[in-house]
Scaffold this motif. Structure first.
Motif, PDB file in Angstrom:
ATOM      1  N   THR A 154       0.819  -1.205   0.000  1.00  0.00           N
ATOM      2  CA  THR A 154       0.000   0.000   0.000  1.00  0.00           C
ATOM      3  C   THR A 154       0.854   1.256   0.000  1.00  0.00           C
ATOM      4  O   THR A 154       0.597   2.200  -0.765  1.00  0.00           O
ATOM      5  CB  THR A 154      -0.930   0.006   1.234  1.00  0.00           C
ATOM      6  N   THR A 196       0.934   3.771  -3.176  1.00  0.00           N
ATOM      7  CA  THR A 196       0.369   5.094  -2.942  1.00  0.00           C
ATOM      8  C   THR A 196       1.384   6.196  -3.190  1.00  0.00           C
ATOM      9  O   THR A 196       1.071   7.209  -3.831  1.00  0.00           O
ATOM     10  CB  THR A 196      -0.157   5.193  -1.499  1.00  0.00           C
ATOM     11  N   SER A 205     -15.399   6.442   6.797  1.00  0.00           N
ATOM     12  CA  SER A 205     -15.051   5.184   6.145  1.00  0.00           C
ATOM     13  C   SER A 205     -16.164   4.158   6.233  1.00  0.00           C
ATOM     14  O   SER A 205     -16.347   3.346   5.315  1.00  0.00           O
ATOM     15  CB  SER A 205     -13.768   4.620   6.773  1.00  0.00           C
ATOM     16  N   LEU A 254     -18.230  -1.159  -0.882  1.00  0.00           N
ATOM     17  CA  LEU A 254     -16.903  -1.667  -1.224  1.00  0.00           C
ATOM     18  C   LEU A 254     -16.844  -3.186  -1.088  1.00  0.00           C
ATOM     19  O   LEU A 254     -16.250  -3.874  -1.938  1.00  0.00           O
ATOM     20  CB  LEU A 254     -15.865  -1.015  -0.317  1.00  0.00           C
ATOM     21  N   LEU A 273      -5.814  -2.407  -2.432  1.00  0.00           N
ATOM     22  CA  LEU A 273      -6.501  -1.440  -3.287  1.00  0.00           C
ATOM     23  C   LEU A 273      -7.333  -0.467  -2.465  1.00  0.00           C
ATOM     24  O   LEU A 273      -7.347   0.741  -2.734  1.00  0.00           O
ATOM     25  CB  LEU A 273      -7.389  -2.176  -4.291  1.00  0.00           C
ATOM     26  N   THR A 274      -8.013  -0.983  -1.452  1.00  0.00           N
ATOM     27  CA  THR A 274      -8.864  -0.131  -0.624  1.00  0.00           C
ATOM     28  C   THR A 274      -8.050   0.910   0.132  1.00  0.00           C
ATOM     29  O   THR A 274      -8.355   2.113   0.097  1.00  0.00           O
ATOM     30  CB  THR A 274      -9.648  -0.998   0.373  1.00  0.00           C
ATOM     31  N   SER A 278      -5.030   1.914  -0.467  1.00  0.00           N
ATOM     32  CA  SER A 278      -4.346   2.807  -1.408  1.00  0.00           C
ATOM     33  C   SER A 278      -5.283   3.910  -1.890  1.00  0.00           C
ATOM     34  O   SER A 278      -4.895   5.081  -1.959  1.00  0.00           O
ATOM     35  CB  SER A 278      -3.816   2.015  -2.603  1.00  0.00           C
ATOM     36  N   CYS A 279      -6.522   3.550  -2.210  1.00  0.00           N
ATOM     37  CA  CYS A 279      -7.489   4.553  -2.656  1.00  0.00           C
ATOM     38  C   CYS A 279      -7.810   5.552  -1.554  1.00  0.00           C
ATOM     39  O   CYS A 279      -8.026   6.740  -1.819  1.00  0.00           O
ATOM     40  CB  CYS A 279      -8.760   3.866  -3.139  1.00  0.00           C
ATOM     41  N   LEU A 280      -7.842   5.093  -0.313  1.00  0.00           N
ATOM     42  CA  LEU A 280      -8.128   5.989   0.802  1.00  0.00           C
ATOM     43  C   LEU A 280      -6.961   6.935   1.090  1.00  0.00           C
ATOM     44  O   LEU A 280      -7.175   8.081   1.511  1.00  0.00           O
ATOM     45  CB  LEU A 280      -8.461   5.173   2.055  1.00  0.00           C
ATOM     46  N   LEU A 306      -4.444   7.756  -1.185  1.00  0.00           N
ATOM     47  CA  LEU A 306      -3.899   8.435  -2.365  1.00  0.00           C
ATOM     48  C   LEU A 306      -4.238   9.924  -2.418  1.00  0.00           C
ATOM     49  O   LEU A 306      -3.353  10.728  -2.757  1.00  0.00           O
ATOM     50  CB  LEU A 306      -4.382   7.715  -3.631  1.00  0.00           C
TER      51      LEU A 306
END
Length: 280
Positions: free
Chosen positions: A85, A89, A123, A130, A148-149, A151-153, A155
């Protein structure tokens, strides 16, 4: 006389600041001491009030944790998820911030100001959608789902952080490198990245800490094979009783990597961002 009064006020202010600093230090250290000391105490000694400051340490909690439990697997899973992550990121966040730096329109400059709007959404509100999405694409129970989760949070914040640092880099430095024949990717790897060491160090600490300590999404998106440390430690809390010995030992081991990373990255945080360009 006036000089004496100023000196007294200065000394009084210094004493007050030292007292506040000592109180803050105690507020920070005492919980850590309680957790670490409990990991070496017998279970019956943890319940004594007031607790004994001097006691005979035992290592049975660590033995049960490391040799008779799945803690090593939980630790490995957390390392895989957190490192992946953080790497993913920071790479994408740096590239996005560099793209905003090259963007000449006003839209590109305004995008960085709204990146943090996503952090204002709780969240818990995106957990169910999700989970449905990850389940539909058959990623639940894999490492990729939490990576992925998380990283999206992270980024948007990392991109915003990198944008603030890259904005201070002189445009002349980038333009002169382009005139020398350096491509945009070459400028990014040879000039931007070395100057971003303080920002990267900050991002590593923040993203690593948040992904290492994350529980909510990991609890829903992983399974027995991919449980991280947070979910594994939560399993020591039963409906009737809590295994305080294992919890304390697990928490002590879990703290060590983040503390080491913090000390290692500290030297990059205090360095000036454009010091390399000035010296070069």
């Amino acid at each position: 006389m006036k000089h004496t009064r100023c000196s007294v006020k200065r000394n009084l202010l210094m004493i007050v600041m030292l007292v506040l600093l000592a109180l803050f230090l105690l507020w920070t250290i005492i919980p850590i001491y309680i957790v670490v000391s409990n990991s070496f105490r017998k279970t019956i000694e943890m319940k004594l009030m007031p607790p004994k400051l001097i006691f005979e340490p035992i290592f049975s909690h660590y033995q049960k944790l490391l040799f008779f439990d799945r803690f090593a697997i939980y630790f490995r899973n957390s390392a895989i998820i957190s490192i992946s992550t953080t790497t993913f990121t920071i790479f994408l966040g740096s590239m996005a911030a560099y793209g905003l730096k090259l963007c000449k329109s006003s839209i590109g400059r305004r995008i960085s100001n709204v990146l943090l709007l996503g952090k204002m959404v709780p969240s818990i509100t995106i957990l169910i959608p999700l989970f449905i999405l990850m389940n539909r694409i058959h990623l639940t129970g894999t490492y990729l789902a939490p990576i992925l989760t998380l990283s999206c949070l992270s980024l948007p914040f990392v991109t915003w952080l990198m944008t603030g640092f890259i904005a201070d880099i002189p445009n002349e430095l980038i333009e002169s490198a382009g005139l020398e024949g350096c491509s945009r990717i070459g400028i990014f790897s040879r000039i931007i990245i070395p100057l971003l060491k303080p920002a990267i160090a900050s991002a590593i600490i923040l993203v690593m800490q948040s992904s290492w300590n994350e529980l909510l999404f990991s609890l829903q998106l992983t399974n027995l094979k991919t449980y991280p440390l947070t979910v594994g430690i939560a399993r020591y809390v039963g409906a009737v009783s809590v295994d305080w010995g294992k919890c304390s030992a697990a928490a002590t081991i879990t703290m060590v990597p983040i503390i080491i990373i913090g000390f290692f990255m500290q030297k990059y945080l205090v360095s000036g961002m454009t010091a390399g360009a000035v010296k070069g």
